[in-house]
Design a protein around this motif. Structure first.
Motif, mmCIF file in Angstrom:
data_model
loop_
_atom_site.group_PDB
_atom_site.id
_atom_site.type_symbol
_atom_site.label_atom_id
_atom_site.label_comp_id
_atom_site.label_asym_id
_atom_site.label_seq_id
_atom_site.Cartn_x
_atom_site.Cartn_y
_atom_site.Cartn_z
ATOM 1 N N LYS B 113 -18.378 48.017 -43.426
ATOM 2 C CA LYS B 113 -17.601 49.174 -43.852
ATOM 3 C C LYS B 113 -17.821 49.382 -45.340
ATOM 4 O O LYS B 113 -17.806 48.448 -46.123
ATOM 5 C CB LYS B 113 -16.123 48.914 -43.577
ATOM 6 C CG LYS B 113 -15.266 50.132 -43.738
ATOM 7 C CD LYS B 113 -13.881 49.898 -43.137
ATOM 8 C CE LYS B 113 -13.257 48.621 -43.636
ATOM 9 N NZ LYS B 113 -11.855 48.822 -44.000
ATOM 10 N N ALA B 114 -18.057 50.622 -45.711
ATOM 11 C CA ALA B 114 -18.166 50.932 -47.126
ATOM 12 C C ALA B 114 -16.836 50.634 -47.801
ATOM 13 O O ALA B 114 -15.781 50.765 -47.195
ATOM 14 C CB ALA B 114 -18.528 52.397 -47.306
ATOM 15 N N ALA B 115 -16.918 50.197 -49.054
ATOM 16 C CA ALA B 115 -15.692 49.811 -49.753
ATOM 17 C C ALA B 115 -14.755 51.003 -49.948
ATOM 18 O O ALA B 115 -15.187 52.152 -49.942
ATOM 19 C CB ALA B 115 -16.050 49.210 -51.104
ATOM 20 N N SER B 116 -13.526 50.712 -50.114
ATOM 21 C CA SER B 116 -12.475 51.687 -50.428
ATOM 22 C C SER B 116 -12.452 52.890 -49.506
ATOM 23 O O SER B 116 -12.280 54.010 -49.925
ATOM 24 C CB SER B 116 -12.581 52.177 -51.888
ATOM 25 O OG SER B 116 -13.556 53.177 -52.004
ATOM 26 N N THR B 117 -12.706 52.656 -48.231
ATOM 27 C CA THR B 117 -12.632 53.788 -47.326
ATOM 28 C C THR B 117 -11.379 53.707 -46.474
ATOM 29 O O THR B 117 -11.367 54.072 -45.328
ATOM 30 C CB THR B 117 -13.848 53.855 -46.391
ATOM 31 O OG1 THR B 117 -13.997 52.581 -45.794
ATOM 32 C CG2 THR B 117 -15.091 54.246 -47.136
ATOM 33 N N SER B 118 -10.323 53.199 -47.056
ATOM 34 C CA SER B 118 -9.094 53.201 -46.291
ATOM 35 C C SER B 118 -7.912 53.240 -47.236
ATOM 36 O O SER B 118 -8.078 53.202 -48.445
ATOM 37 C CB SER B 118 -9.031 51.976 -45.397
ATOM 38 O OG SER B 118 -8.020 52.175 -44.456
ATOM 39 N N TRP B 119 -6.748 53.340 -46.694
ATOM 40 C CA TRP B 119 -5.567 53.317 -47.525
ATOM 41 C C TRP B 119 -4.721 52.137 -47.092
ATOM 42 O O TRP B 119 -4.916 51.566 -46.039
ATOM 43 C CB TRP B 119 -4.778 54.615 -47.388
ATOM 44 C CG TRP B 119 -3.954 54.645 -46.153
ATOM 45 C CD1 TRP B 119 -2.635 54.346 -46.025
ATOM 46 C CD2 TRP B 119 -4.415 54.939 -44.835
ATOM 47 N NE1 TRP B 119 -2.251 54.447 -44.718
ATOM 48 C CE2 TRP B 119 -3.327 54.799 -43.967
ATOM 49 C CE3 TRP B 119 -5.663 55.302 -44.304
ATOM 50 C CZ2 TRP B 119 -3.417 55.030 -42.596
ATOM 51 C CZ3 TRP B 119 -5.763 55.515 -42.940
ATOM 52 C CH2 TRP B 119 -4.652 55.380 -42.118
ATOM 53 N N LYS B 120 -3.829 51.769 -47.934
ATOM 54 C CA LYS B 120 -2.962 50.640 -47.648
ATOM 55 C C LYS B 120 -1.539 51.176 -47.614
ATOM 56 O O LYS B 120 -1.053 51.715 -48.605
ATOM 57 C CB LYS B 120 -3.124 49.608 -48.779
ATOM 58 C CG LYS B 120 -2.690 48.239 -48.393
ATOM 59 C CD LYS B 120 -3.842 47.454 -47.758
ATOM 60 C CE LYS B 120 -3.259 46.242 -47.030
ATOM 61 N NZ LYS B 120 -3.629 46.199 -45.616
ATOM 62 N N SER B 121 -0.900 51.057 -46.485
ATOM 63 C CA SER B 121 0.500 51.495 -46.473
ATOM 64 C C SER B 121 1.360 50.333 -46.950
ATOM 65 O O SER B 121 1.070 49.181 -46.671
ATOM 66 C CB SER B 121 0.905 51.961 -45.085
ATOM 67 O OG SER B 121 0.112 51.357 -44.098
ATOM 68 N N LYS B 122 2.358 50.656 -47.687
ATOM 69 C CA LYS B 122 3.214 49.616 -48.270
ATOM 70 C C LYS B 122 3.966 48.865 -47.184
ATOM 71 O O LYS B 122 4.139 47.670 -47.219
ATOM 72 C CB LYS B 122 4.211 50.240 -49.256
ATOM 73 C CG LYS B 122 3.599 50.510 -50.620
ATOM 74 C CD LYS B 122 4.701 50.943 -51.591
ATOM 75 C CE LYS B 122 4.169 51.917 -52.618
ATOM 76 N NZ LYS B 122 3.991 53.288 -52.102
ATOM 77 N N ASP B 446 -1.544 68.770 -47.245
ATOM 78 C CA ASP B 446 -0.145 68.819 -47.698
ATOM 79 C C ASP B 446 0.833 68.694 -46.540
ATOM 80 O O ASP B 446 1.988 68.334 -46.736
ATOM 81 C CB ASP B 446 0.129 70.144 -48.422
ATOM 82 C CG ASP B 446 -0.441 70.158 -49.832
ATOM 83 O OD1 ASP B 446 -0.761 69.067 -50.343
ATOM 84 O OD2 ASP B 446 -0.563 71.244 -50.417
ATOM 85 N N LEU B 447 0.391 69.034 -45.350
ATOM 86 C CA LEU B 447 1.284 69.035 -44.192
ATOM 87 C C LEU B 447 1.390 67.664 -43.530
ATOM 88 O O LEU B 447 2.034 67.511 -42.507
ATOM 89 C CB LEU B 447 0.798 70.061 -43.167
ATOM 90 C CG LEU B 447 0.868 71.517 -43.651
ATOM 91 C CD1 LEU B 447 0.110 72.432 -42.704
ATOM 92 C CD2 LEU B 447 2.320 71.966 -43.753
ATOM 93 N N ILE B 448 0.727 66.673 -44.113
ATOM 94 C CA ILE B 448 0.827 65.321 -43.563
ATOM 95 C C ILE B 448 2.024 64.627 -44.201
ATOM 96 O O ILE B 448 2.205 64.676 -45.420
ATOM 97 C CB ILE B 448 -0.481 64.538 -43.836
ATOM 98 C CG1 ILE B 448 -1.610 65.168 -43.019
ATOM 99 C CG2 ILE B 448 -0.308 63.058 -43.510
ATOM 100 C CD1 ILE B 448 -2.977 64.599 -43.316
ATOM 101 N N ALA B 449 2.837 63.987 -43.367
ATOM 102 C CA ALA B 449 4.082 63.413 -43.872
ATOM 103 C C ALA B 449 3.845 62.164 -44.724
ATOM 104 O O ALA B 449 4.476 61.995 -45.765
ATOM 105 C CB ALA B 449 5.011 63.097 -42.705
ATOM 106 N N ALA B 450 2.937 61.310 -44.306
ATOM 107 C CA ALA B 450 2.766 60.020 -44.990
ATOM 108 C C ALA B 450 2.060 60.202 -46.333
ATOM 109 O O ALA B 450 0.907 60.628 -46.395
ATOM 110 C CB ALA B 450 1.966 59.069 -44.097
ATOM 111 N N GLU B 451 2.753 59.845 -47.384
ATOM 112 C CA GLU B 451 2.239 60.085 -48.734
ATOM 113 C C GLU B 451 0.944 59.319 -49.002
ATOM 114 O O GLU B 451 0.002 59.850 -49.591
ATOM 115 C CB GLU B 451 3.307 59.688 -49.761
ATOM 116 C CG GLU B 451 2.981 60.177 -51.149
ATOM 117 C CD GLU B 451 3.916 59.608 -52.207
ATOM 118 O OE1 GLU B 451 4.831 58.838 -51.860
ATOM 119 O OE2 GLU B 451 3.711 59.937 -53.386
#
Ligand SMILES: Nc1ncnc2c1ncn2[C@@H]1O[C@H](COP(=O)(O)OP(=O)(O)O)[C@@H](O)[C@H]1O
Ligand SMILES: [Mg+2]
Lengths: 254, 469
Positions: B113-122, B446-451
């Motif tokens: 997987k290429a680096a930094s291609t995801s997000w981390k939810s708290k 903008d219409l996505i709830a998860a910040e």
């Protein structure tokens, strides 16, 4: 500051000639007014000076602060200190005022070798300049011109002028569609920005605006040419007699 | 060429048919589970339909046969390795992976997987999948009443729930890919929120494990029981896995007064073939929202089907795609209003450049009983390059007389006047285009709830669009 010589401009699409040998010289710190009937080519002149595509310059030259203006791209002209307040400001849905101004101010200041403003300083500047034209500072989170009233759009143009601090500002019918109170606000804003190092070209159809922004010179644009030049009294004379009077005068000359 | 493709497609179907028999047995022994039975039905439906032909109306602008041919290795894989569970995998033998084999071997055949291609939810619940199946354990605090597990596990531990929902929403003759995935999926993902389970925690599904050159057909079942409310975000990040072929089918049930907020993001590699068939079934006064975001992949087809099958349902389907290079992105949607007093709003936006293609087909069907339906649809596409193509086909089919419906489809270049306005303020041409494109795309994000997801997408878009121009 700006010297236009024998400028001939046609619409690229169909070749119609709009400006037919226009001459104009604006000195540093001077305020010039251009008046003329609808369709005489006032906005065309403003657009060509600002570098809009779609026009063909068939003859003539424009020297801006010693440089060949017509050789520059639109964004370079703005960075060099030329500003156009649009007759019809464009709505940019989804582009916030804050982001728009940040990019504009940053690219202009960077080009001019001025230090970049911190986010805080930029915000402070926005607050200060917005107050000049009585714009609510909360506008920074709104989309550019979207949902703005006619008067707000015009005030927004002057606000941007203040933010970018140009050497030369063209106001294209900034008075049109304004009631008398809004007109006064806009004019006061412009007057506060007058300085010995900033020139103005004020385009208007009516004399009204010139009661508030008093010009050093008044030119009459008809048929793609400056047909008459005078002092501020010329505006009053035009108001009284209408443009037909000039038509007759210049017909005699021809 | 087309004849060759058809022949190859036919041989692929034959091979798939044989594989299916090897998997589940060629004949029913009369004591099969309802799951196996439904799989047999699905296989029949697929064999009857075959892969979409060139003339097929619903694939008119999407050359699947060409892609099937290009990915023809998919039907060569032995079924055992096709549905391998998580854990060490045997090295692939067959396909010619054109220089990619070095990479894939060193990575033990796991895609890198290429680096930094995801997000981390708290916080929230996090799942990773390998070849479409849950790998590792479910991370995070799973609220009481929420079940997240594999379909197999669900079939054993919650047999009643499982049989109440599985295969109840999928319409086999709607799309051959949906039928094929339904037939082959041996396992998949099960998410179930019991009555009145309301949580703001995001259930994140990272589909970040995929063998090189693999063909996977996973299945997803998501249920929110009465009054429940959940958020599900699925991410298919960019992987260096070569010519993968993912064909998935998902069923989502939103019971009365329940609410599901769903996001699906595809960022697969340029050689990847990705087909996603979604079937959503809604109960009374339920709310469903999905954002289908496509930022990568070679051929990506979304079949999105919505059946608000009770009164006062609210359905929002939003989508965004950025197609570059030779990518082909096709969003094919159906909103089937069968009951009165429902609301649906559909908005798709696309940016297409280079030699890429964007296709949108949106059908809104308002049946005779569905009085007082409010159904809106819009599709907007920006084309940045002469070589790029777009096709938009909105279809309104209305049999009720007291309804409000509208649709609009626009395709065009960036607004020259807007670019000039920005340039007249000193902003360079490229920066001006970038500003306008980001503004255009942000509308959907903008219409996505998860910040966290929104911010991740703003970053990705910024990156994608700044190298576009
Ligand atoms: N882009 C264009 N295409 C075609 N005609 C144009 C265009 N811009 C201006 N014109 C024509 O040029 C003439 C001058 O227009 P304009 O400069 O807007 O006049 P003014 O601002 O003095 O009212 C008008 O006849 C107008 O219709
Ligand atoms: Mg004008």
């Amino acid at each position: 500051m700006l010297e236009i010589q024998n400028l001939h401009v046609s619409i690229e699409e169909d070749g119609t000639e709009i400006l037919k040998g226009l001459n104009l010289k604006v000195g540093k710190g001077e305020v010039h007014a251009i008046m003329g009937p609808n369709g005489s080519g006032k906005s065309t002149l403003a657009s060509v000076l600002a570098g809009k595509d779609g026009y063909e310059i068939t003859a003539g030259s424009v020297i801006f602060d010693g440089a060949d203006l017509l050789e520059m791209e639109a964004d370079l002209r703005a960075r060099e200190g030329l500003f156009l307040a649009f007759q019809y400001p464009i709505e940019l849905p989804g582009v916030s005022m804050a982001n728009f101004l940040k990019q504009a101010v940053t690219s202009v200041r960077e080009h001019q070798g001025k230090e970049t403003l911190s986010a805080g300083d930029l915000l402070k500047l926005m607050k200060e300049k917005a107050a000049l034209v009585h714009l609510d500072p909360s506008l920074k989170s709104r989309s550019v011109n979207e949902g703005f009233s006619g008067g707000e759009k015009k005030r927004n143009e002057i606000f941007q002028l203040a933010m970018l601090d140009p050497k030369f500002a063209i106001l294209d019918e900034t008075d049109s569609g304004l009631d008398i109170d809004a007109l006064r606000i806009v004019a006061d804003g412009v007057n506060s920005l007058r300085s010995p190092s900033r020139s103005f070209l004020v385009i208007t159809h009516y004399q009204r605006l010139l009661d508030y922004i008093v010009p050093d010179f008044v030119h009459v644009l008809m048929n793609g040419r400056i047909v008459m030049t005078g002092g501020k009294e010329l505006a009053l004379e035009l108001e009284e007699k209408g443009y037909d009077w000039i038509k007759d005068e210049t017909a005699l000359l021809a | 060429m087309s004849i060759v493709a058809t022949e190859q497609n036919q041989s692929a179907i034959d091979r798939l048919s044989k594989q299916f028999d090897d998997l589940v047995g060629s004949k029913s022994d009369g004591q099969e589970s309802s799951w196996i039975q439904s799989r047999r039905q699905a296989m029949q439906a697929f064999i009857q339909a075959g892969f979409p032909k060139k003339r097929s109306e619903s694939y008119k602008y999407t050359p699947v046969s060409k892609w099937i041919e290009k990915h023809s290795h998919f039907a060569n894989e032995a079924p055992s390795s096709l549905f391998a569970q998580s854990g060490p995998l045997p090295p692939l033998s067959a396909p010619d992976s054109k220089g990619k084999s070095g990479d894939s071997q060193s990575a033990g055949n796991r895609a890198t997987k290429a680096a930094s291609t995801s997000w981390k939810s708290k916080s929230g619940v996090e799942i990773h999948t390998q070849d479409g199946h849950i790998s590792g354990s479910v991370v995070g605090n799973v609220p009481t009443g929420l079940t997240v597990c594999s379909l197999k596990e669900a079939s054993l531990k919650h047999p009643q729930l499982f049989s109440a929902y599985l295969s109840k929403a999928v319409v086999l003759d709607r799309d051959p890919f949906a039928a094929l995935a339904t037939a082959f999926a041996e396992d998949g993902l099960f998410i179930h929120a019991s009555e009145s389970v309301v949580t703001d925690e995001v259930i994140s599904i990272h589909h970040d494990g995929l063998r090189s050159e693999s063909f996977v057909q996973p299945r997803v079942l998501i249920v929110a029981e009465k009054g429940a409310s959940i958020q599900v975000v699925e991410h298919f990040p960019h992987l260096n896995a070569g010519r993968t072929f993912e064909n998935r089918v998902a069923e989502i049930f939103v019971a009365a007064e329940a609410r599901i907020d769903h996001v699906l993001m595809v960022e697969r590699a340029e050689e990847a073939l990705f087909v996603n068939s979604l079937f959503v079934y809604q109960g009374e006064k339920s709310y469903f929202r999905t954002n289908t975001i496509t930022l990568g992949g070679g051929l990506v087809r979304h079949n999105l089907n919505f059946l608000p099958n009770a009164e006062e349902c609210e359905t929002h389907l939003h989508g965004l795609y950025v197609a570059k290079g030779y990518a082909h992105v096709d969003n094919h949607t159906l909103v089937d209003h069968a009951k009165p007093n429902c609301f649906s709003n559909e908005m798709f936006k696309g940016i297409v450049t280079d030699q890429a293609t964007g296709v949108f087909n949106g059908k809104v069907l308002v049946r005779q009983d569905a009085q007082k339906t409010n159904a809106y649809q819009s599709s907007k596409c920006i084309v940045l390059d002469r070589g790029a193509r777009t096709y938009a086909k909105p279809e309104l089919e209305i049999y009720a007389d007291d309804v409000k419906c509208s649709h609009g489809a626009t395709t065009g270049e960036l607004d020259e006047d807007a670019i000039f306005y920005l340039r007249a303020r000193g902003i360079s041409k490229d920066a001006a285009k970038m500003l306008l494109l980001e503004a255009f795309a942000r509308d959907v994000v903008d219409l996505i709830a998860a910040e966290g997801v929104r911010n991740y997408l703003y970053d990705r878009l910024h990156h994608l669009l700044s190298v576009t121009k």
